[in-house]
Design a protein around this motif. Structure first.
Motif, PDB file in Angstrom:
ATOM      1  N   ALA A  78      83.368  63.623  75.355  1.00  0.00           N
ATOM      2  CA  ALA A  78      83.249  64.764  76.262  1.00  0.00           C
ATOM      3  C   ALA A  78      84.524  65.599  76.235  1.00  0.00           C
ATOM      4  CB  ALA A  78      82.959  64.297  77.683  1.00  0.00           C
ATOM      5  N   LEU A  79      84.324  66.850  76.562  1.00  0.00           N
ATOM      6  CA  LEU A  79      85.389  67.850  76.560  1.00  0.00           C
ATOM      7  C   LEU A  79      85.240  68.667  77.838  1.00  0.00           C
ATOM      8  CD1 LEU A  79      87.307  68.591  74.076  1.00  0.00           C
ATOM      9  CD2 LEU A  79      85.780  70.520  73.723  1.00  0.00           C
ATOM     10  N   VAL A  80      86.306  68.848  78.586  1.00  0.00           N
ATOM     11  CA  VAL A  80      86.320  69.769  79.720  1.00  0.00           C
ATOM     12  C   VAL A  80      87.175  70.960  79.314  1.00  0.00           C
ATOM     13  CG1 VAL A  80      87.020  70.130  82.124  1.00  0.00           C
ATOM     14  CG2 VAL A  80      86.002  67.939  81.415  1.00  0.00           C
ATOM     15  N   VAL A  81      86.634  72.158  79.484  1.00  0.00           N
ATOM     16  CA  VAL A  81      87.373  73.350  79.052  1.00  0.00           C
ATOM     17  C   VAL A  81      87.454  74.333  80.200  1.00  0.00           C
ATOM     18  CG1 VAL A  81      85.273  74.370  78.034  1.00  0.00           C
ATOM     19  CG2 VAL A  81      87.521  75.173  77.303  1.00  0.00           C
ATOM     20  N   THR A  82      88.653  74.901  80.382  1.00  0.00           N
ATOM     21  CA  THR A  82      88.878  75.819  81.500  1.00  0.00           C
ATOM     22  C   THR A  82      89.964  76.821  81.163  1.00  0.00           C
ATOM     23  OG1 THR A  82      89.429  75.955  83.860  1.00  0.00           O
ATOM     24  CG2 THR A  82      90.610  74.301  82.577  1.00  0.00           C
ATOM     25  N   ASP A  83      89.839  78.016  81.709  1.00  0.00           N
ATOM     26  CA  ASP A  83      90.980  78.912  81.750  1.00  0.00           C
ATOM     27  C   ASP A  83      92.037  78.286  82.651  1.00  0.00           C
ATOM     28  OD1 ASP A  83      89.759  80.848  80.202  1.00  0.00           O
ATOM     29  OD2 ASP A  83      89.165  82.101  81.886  1.00  0.00           O
ATOM     30  N   ALA A  84      93.309  78.537  82.350  1.00  0.00           N
ATOM     31  CA  ALA A  84      94.384  78.135  83.262  1.00  0.00           C
ATOM     32  C   ALA A  84      94.446  79.119  84.419  1.00  0.00           C
ATOM     33  CB  ALA A  84      95.713  78.071  82.526  1.00  0.00           C
ATOM     34  N   VAL A  85      94.625  80.397  84.092  1.00  0.00           N
ATOM     35  CA  VAL A  85      94.510  81.483  85.057  1.00  0.00           C
ATOM     36  C   VAL A  85      93.273  82.276  84.659  1.00  0.00           C
ATOM     37  CG1 VAL A  85      95.534  83.626  85.897  1.00  0.00           C
ATOM     38  CG2 VAL A  85      96.972  81.609  85.544  1.00  0.00           C
ATOM     39  N   PHE A  86      92.349  82.472  85.586  1.00  0.00           N
ATOM     40  CA  PHE A  86      91.095  83.133  85.258  1.00  0.00           C
ATOM     41  C   PHE A  86      91.319  84.639  85.131  1.00  0.00           C
ATOM     42  CE2 PHE A  86      89.993  79.026  86.847  1.00  0.00           C
ATOM     43  CZ  PHE A  86      88.996  78.619  85.976  1.00  0.00           C
ATOM     44  N   SER A  87      90.661  85.227  84.141  1.00  0.00           N
ATOM     45  CA  SER A  87      91.068  86.536  83.636  1.00  0.00           C
ATOM     46  C   SER A  87      90.731  87.702  84.543  1.00  0.00           C
ATOM     47  CB  SER A  87      90.432  86.777  82.256  1.00  0.00           C
ATOM     48  OG  SER A  87      89.018  86.747  82.330  1.00  0.00           O
ATOM     49  N   VAL A  88      89.837  87.536  85.522  1.00  0.00           N
ATOM     50  CA  VAL A  88      89.521  88.616  86.449  1.00  0.00           C
ATOM     51  C   VAL A  88      89.981  88.270  87.858  1.00  0.00           C
ATOM     52  CG1 VAL A  88      87.709  90.042  87.455  1.00  0.00           C
ATOM     53  CG2 VAL A  88      87.578  89.395  85.049  1.00  0.00           C
ATOM     54  N   ASP A  89      89.578  87.123  88.379  1.00  0.00           N
ATOM     55  CA  ASP A  89      89.970  86.759  89.737  1.00  0.00           C
ATOM     56  C   ASP A  89      91.461  86.437  89.844  1.00  0.00           C
ATOM     57  OD1 ASP A  89      87.339  87.081  90.255  1.00  0.00           O
ATOM     58  OD2 ASP A  89      87.000  85.097  91.097  1.00  0.00           O
ATOM     59  N   GLY A  90      92.073  86.027  88.737  1.00  0.00           N
ATOM     60  CA  GLY A  90      93.503  85.759  88.740  1.00  0.00           C
ATOM     61  C   GLY A  90      93.896  84.466  89.416  1.00  0.00           C
ATOM     62  N   ASP A  91      92.932  83.586  89.720  1.00  0.00           N
ATOM     63  CA  ASP A  91      93.259  82.322  90.379  1.00  0.00           C
ATOM     64  C   ASP A  91      93.537  81.232  89.347  1.00  0.00           C
ATOM     65  OD1 ASP A  91      90.598  82.471  89.600  1.00  0.00           O
ATOM     66  OD2 ASP A  91      89.820  81.409  91.353  1.00  0.00           O
ATOM     67  N   LEU A  92      94.089  80.128  89.832  1.00  0.00           N
ATOM     68  CA  LEU A  92      94.570  79.059  88.968  1.00  0.00           C
ATOM     69  C   LEU A  92      93.593  77.890  88.977  1.00  0.00           C
ATOM     70  CD1 LEU A  92      97.148  78.219  87.301  1.00  0.00           C
ATOM     71  CD2 LEU A  92      97.978  77.151  89.398  1.00  0.00           C
ATOM     72  N   ALA A  93      93.316  77.337  87.808  1.00  0.00           N
ATOM     73  CA  ALA A  93      92.464  76.152  87.730  1.00  0.00           C
ATOM     74  C   ALA A  93      93.178  74.948  88.338  1.00  0.00           C
ATOM     75  CB  ALA A  93      92.105  75.866  86.274  1.00  0.00           C
ATOM     76  N   PRO A  94      92.429  73.995  88.926  1.00  0.00           N
ATOM     77  CA  PRO A  94      93.032  72.778  89.491  1.00  0.00           C
ATOM     78  C   PRO A  94      93.349  71.774  88.384  1.00  0.00           C
ATOM     79  CG  PRO A  94      90.665  72.733  89.808  1.00  0.00           C
ATOM     80  CD  PRO A  94      90.974  74.062  89.165  1.00  0.00           C
ATOM     81  N   LEU A  95      94.382  72.066  87.614  1.00  0.00           N
ATOM     82  CA  LEU A  95      94.619  71.346  86.366  1.00  0.00           C
ATOM     83  C   LEU A  95      94.932  69.871  86.581  1.00  0.00           C
ATOM     84  CD1 LEU A  95      96.630  73.976  84.315  1.00  0.00           C
ATOM     85  CD2 LEU A  95      94.183  73.498  84.286  1.00  0.00           C
ATOM     86  N   ALA A  96      95.737  69.533  87.584  1.00  0.00           N
ATOM     87  CA  ALA A  96      96.067  68.125  87.798  1.00  0.00           C
ATOM     88  C   ALA A  96      94.815  67.322  88.129  1.00  0.00           C
ATOM     89  CB  ALA A  96      97.107  67.998  88.911  1.00  0.00           C
ATOM     90  N   ALA A  97      93.950  67.868  88.975  1.00  0.00           N
ATOM     91  CA  ALA A  97      92.719  67.162  89.337  1.00  0.00           C
ATOM     92  C   ALA A  97      91.772  67.058  88.146  1.00  0.00           C
ATOM     93  CB  ALA A  97      92.030  67.871  90.498  1.00  0.00           C
ATOM     94  N   LEU A  98      91.684  68.117  87.345  1.00  0.00           N
ATOM     95  CA  LEU A  98      90.840  68.061  86.147  1.00  0.00           C
ATOM     96  C   LEU A  98      91.362  67.027  85.163  1.00  0.00           C
ATOM     97  CD1 LEU A  98      90.179  71.867  85.510  1.00  0.00           C
ATOM     98  CD2 LEU A  98      88.548  70.175  86.366  1.00  0.00           C
ATOM     99  N   HIS A  99      92.683  66.939  85.036  1.00  0.00           N
ATOM    100  CA  HIS A  99      93.242  65.944  84.115  1.00  0.00           C
ATOM    101  C   HIS A  99      92.951  64.528  84.596  1.00  0.00           C
ATOM    102  CE1 HIS A  99      96.608  63.541  82.267  1.00  0.00           C
ATOM    103  NE2 HIS A  99      95.965  64.031  81.223  1.00  0.00           N
ATOM    104  N   ALA A 100      93.047  64.319  85.895  1.00  0.00           N
ATOM    105  CA  ALA A 100      92.712  62.991  86.424  1.00  0.00           C
ATOM    106  C   ALA A 100      91.264  62.635  86.107  1.00  0.00           C
ATOM    107  CB  ALA A 100      92.963  62.958  87.934  1.00  0.00           C
ATOM    108  N   ALA A 101      90.379  63.624  86.196  1.00  0.00           N
ATOM    109  CA  ALA A 101      88.959  63.372  85.910  1.00  0.00           C
ATOM    110  C   ALA A 101      88.738  63.031  84.444  1.00  0.00           C
ATOM    111  CB  ALA A 101      88.124  64.590  86.305  1.00  0.00           C
ATOM    112  N   VAL A 102      89.345  63.786  83.536  1.00  0.00           N
ATOM    113  CA  VAL A 102      89.115  63.493  82.118  1.00  0.00           C
ATOM    114  C   VAL A 102      89.734  62.155  81.729  1.00  0.00           C
ATOM    115  CG1 VAL A 102      88.956  65.941  81.490  1.00  0.00           C
ATOM    116  CG2 VAL A 102      91.134  64.769  81.245  1.00  0.00           C
TER     117      VAL A 102
END
Length: 389
Positions: A165-189
C-alpha cells in the motif's frame, strides 16, 4: 459519425457551455515589465528574477549547452544533474534523489513505479491533479479519502486485501494552503507496512527550518518509508522536479519509472538555476520565514475585508467567492488596482468554491499590501461576499 459531419462541432459546443458557466480559460502573455504586482505566481521567495539564479543558468548553458540532448539514461545526465540529485537530497535530509524534467512527471514516476496491480493507493480527495493522474495510471486500486482525514486513511490500510500500500498526499495543499497531518499519516503507514509519498511542491523553500520542507519540519526526514516529490519551479525559481527517498526507491525509479526513462532530461540551465537557488537558501535562511509572514498578512487583509479565507500554512492564501463569475470579477477588480492574482474555478476547485488564490512572496513590500487592502475591500463590496454584512 455521418459523412460530411463537422468533427469540431462538439468542441465548439463544449466551449460555449464552459463560457456560459464562467469556465473558459484564456492565455494572457505577460510583458516584462507589465506594472502589476505579482500575487499569483508560485515564486514564493522572489528568486525567479534573481541575478544569482540567472548567472547559474548562464554558466550551466555555457558549460553544458542549452539542452540535455537525451533521456537521463542515455546522454541526459551530466555531472550537473548528479550534483543536483545530491544537493536536493542533502537539503531535505533524504538519503538519495533523482531529478525529473517537471514536478508533474516526478509524481507520475513515483506513484506508478511504487504502485501497480495488487497495490492499494490511498489518496487525499484534494490532492493535486498530477497525483490524481498518477493514481489513475498506476493500475492500482485507489481509495479516495476525505481531506486530511487520518482515521479514514488508517481504516483503508487496515481493511485492505492487498499486500502493498501507498499513501500519497500534498504537504501543503495547492488551493486551500493547509498542511497535511504528516506525523499522523506516517504513524498510520508504519503501523500497516505501507509507504508515505509526500508532494512538497508548495512546502519546499517555505515550510520548516530554512525551507527544508514539511516532512523535515515534521521530523520525517530520512525515514525509509517516506518518499518526497517536489518541483524546482516554485520557491527555487527554476524548472523541473525530483523524487527523494531511500536508495531502493531511487533504484526502482531508474529501472522502471516510465516518466523518467522515456523523457528527455532536465535542461542544464534549469539545473544550474536550481543549484544557485539552493545556494541562496543556505546563505539566507530567513527567506522562508519572510514568505510565511507575508502570507499571514495577506490572510489578515482578506479576513479584515470580511472575505472567507484560511490560516495559511505556507505561502498560499485562498479567498473564497463561491461561483466562477464572482471569482472572475474579483480578479478583474484586483487587476484594476495593479495586482495580478490567481483565479481558480472548477475543475481546479469543487463546485461552489471558486476563489482568488493569493500567493505571498518574501519580497512583497508595504505598498503592495496597501494596494491589496483597497482591492479586497472593493471585491467584498462588488461581489457582496463580505462576511461582515
Amino acid at each position: 459519425m455521418t459523412a460530411g459531419a463537422d468533427p469540431l462541432a462538439r468542441l465548439r459546443d463544449a466551449a460555449a457551455r464552459r463560457a456560459g458557466a464562467g469556465l473558459r480559460r484564456t492565455l494572457r502573455p505577460r510583458p516584462r515589465p507589465d506594472g502589476l504586482t505579482d500575487l499569483a505566481s508560485n515564486d514564493y521567495l522572489g528568486l525567479a528574477g534573481d541575478r544569482r539564479l540567472a548567472e547559474g543558468a548562464v554558466a550551466a548553458a555555457r558549460a553544458w549547452g542549452t539542452g540535455s540532448t537525451g533521456s537521463r539514461l542515455v546522454t541526459g545526465t551530466t555531472e550537473l544533474h548528479a550534483e543536483l540529485d545530491r544537493r536536493l537530497a542533502a537539503f531535505t535530509g533524504s538519503a538519495a534523489g533523482l531529478v525529473f524534467s517537471s514536478g508533474f512527471l516526478a509524481n507520475l514516476g513515483a506513484v506508478t513505479a511504487l504502485a501497480g496491480p495488487g497495490t492499494l493507493v490511498v489518496s487525499d480527495q484534494v490532492n493535486h491533479a498530477s497525483i490524481v493522474d498518477a493514481c489513475r495510471l498506476s493500475r492500482a486500486r485507489v481509495a479516495i479519502v476525505p481531506h486530511r482525514d487520518t482515521a479514514a486513511v488508517e481504516q483503508a490500510l487496515a481493511e485492505r486485501e492487498e499486500d502493498d500500500a501507498l499513501v500519497v498526499t500534498d504537504a501543503v495543499f495547492s488551493v486551500d494552503g493547509d498542511l497535511a497531518p504528516l506525523a499522523a499519516l506516517h504513524a498510520a503507514v508504519r503501523a500497516h507496512g505501507a509507504l508515505l509519498v509526500i508532494d512538497e511542491a508548495h512546502a519546499l523553500g517555505v515550510v520548516g527550518d530554512g525551507g527544508r520542507g514539511a516532512a523535515h519540519a515534521a521530523g520525517l526526514a530520512g525515514e525509509p518509508d517516506v518518499v518526497l516529490t517536489l518541483t524546482l519551479s516554485k520557491s527555487l525559481g527554476s524548472q523541473g522536479g525530483a523524487v527523494l527517498g531511500a536508495p531502493e526507491v531511487i533504484d526502482t525509479l531508474v529501472d522502471t519509472g516510465r516518466s523518467f526513462i522515456f523523457d528527455t532530461g532536465l535542461n542544464p540551465p534549469a539545473a544550474g538555476a536550481a543549484l544557485a537557488a539552493l545556494d541562496v537558501l543556505e546563505a539566507e535562511p530567513g527567506l522562508p520565514g519572510r514568505a510565511r509572514e507575508r502570507a499571514a498578512r495577506l490572510a489578515d487583509l482578506a479576513a479584515g475585508s470580511g472575505l472567507e479565507t484560511t490560516d495559511p500554512a505556507a505561502a498560499v492564501v485562498p479567498v473564497f467567492l463561491g461561483e466562477p463569475h464572482a471569482a472572475v470579477r474579483a480578479a478583474a477588480i484586483c487587476a484594476e488596482h495593479g495586482l495580478r492574482v490567481g483565479c481558480f474555478r472548477p475543475p481546479s476547485v469543487p463546485k461552489g468554491r471558486a476563489c482568488l488564490r493569493l500567493t505571498a512572496r518574501a519580497t512583497l513590500d508595504e505598498a503592495d499590501l496597501t494596494r491589496l487592502r483597497t482591492a479586497l475591500a472593493d471585491v467584498a463590496s462588488s461581489t457582496a461576499r463580505s462576511l461582515h454584512t
